[in-house]
Design a protein around this motif. Structure first.
Motif, PDB file in Angstrom:
ATOM      1  N   ARG A   2       0.865  -1.185   0.000  1.00 26.46           N
ATOM      2  CA  ARG A   2       0.000   0.000   0.000  1.00 26.46           C
ATOM      3  C   ARG A   2       0.896   1.228   0.000  1.00 26.46           C
ATOM      4  N   TRP A   3       0.748   2.061  -1.026  1.00 32.19           N
ATOM      5  CA  TRP A   3       1.520   3.281  -1.183  1.00 32.19           C
ATOM      6  C   TRP A   3       0.625   4.443  -0.785  1.00 32.19           C
ATOM      7  N   SER A   4       1.113   5.339   0.055  1.00 31.49           N
ATOM      8  CA  SER A   4       0.282   6.431   0.556  1.00 31.49           C
ATOM      9  C   SER A   4       0.922   7.787   0.304  1.00 31.49           C
ATOM     10  N   LEU A   5       0.177   8.644  -0.380  1.00 30.98           N
ATOM     11  CA  LEU A   5       0.576  10.028  -0.603  1.00 30.98           C
ATOM     12  C   LEU A   5      -0.391  11.008   0.059  1.00 30.98           C
ATOM     13  N   LEU A   6      -1.604  10.556   0.360  1.00 29.49           N
ATOM     14  CA  LEU A   6      -2.617  11.430   0.948  1.00 29.49           C
ATOM     15  C   LEU A   6      -2.404  11.499   2.456  1.00 29.49           C
ATOM     16  N   GLY A   7      -1.491  12.361   2.860  1.00 27.51           N
ATOM     17  CA  GLY A   7      -1.030  12.451   4.242  1.00 27.51           C
ATOM     18  C   GLY A   7       0.462  12.202   4.213  1.00 27.51           C
ATOM     19  N   PRO A   8       1.037  11.775   5.309  1.00 27.67           N
ATOM     20  CA  PRO A   8       2.478  11.481   5.294  1.00 27.67           C
ATOM     21  C   PRO A   8       2.798  10.385   4.272  1.00 27.67           C
TER      22      PRO A   8
END
Length: 137
Positions: A2-8
């Motif tokens: 899971r790659w996260s850009l929306l936030g840290p």
């Protein structure tokens, strides 16, 4: 994965956040994610990190960041996702593993629902997209 850009900026694999903690590493990862599945030239990473005033060691520092990101991915069993290619780097992101992609798809579907006269479904999809956001940017 899971790659996260929306936030840290972060990567989660098997329920654990991978140790990509340094600001430069997160910045490199963010740029690679924004260009997922496309070659990002090393010069573009240098320009993004230092604008018009890169240090003499800029390319080496980018290489170190990429190496540390790759090492974290390898430890999670996904070392093949970040490759060096033709003077740059390519990060493979599968399907909707990236929260930003999932958000964009929710917005697109919401627009279609609104245009079709289904505002309640459009609102539900927009709320689902907004729920992907995690904490401060």
């Amino acid at each position: 994965m899971r790659w996260s850009l929306l936030g840290p900026v972060q990567v989660t694999a098997g329920g654990r956040v991978l140790p990509i903690d340094r600001p430069q590493q997160r910045a490199v990862l963010a740029l690679l994610l924004l260009n997922a599945d496309r070659l990002v030239p090393a010069g573009q990473l240098v320009a993004a990190l230092w604008a018009d005033d890169p240090p003499a060691s800029a390319r080496t520092q980018v290489q170190v960041c990429v190496s540390r990101i790759r090492s974290a991915l390898r430890d999670a069993g996904a070392g093949d996702l970040l490759v060096t290619q033709g003077g740059g780097y390519r990060l493979t992101v599968r399907g909707t593993e990236l929260d930003l992609t999932e958000f964009a798809e929710a917005v697109e579907r919401a627009r279609a629902e609104a245009e079709a006269g289904r505002p309640a479904e459009a609102a539900r999809l927009l709320r689902a997209g907004l729920a992907l956001w995690r904490g401060p940017a």
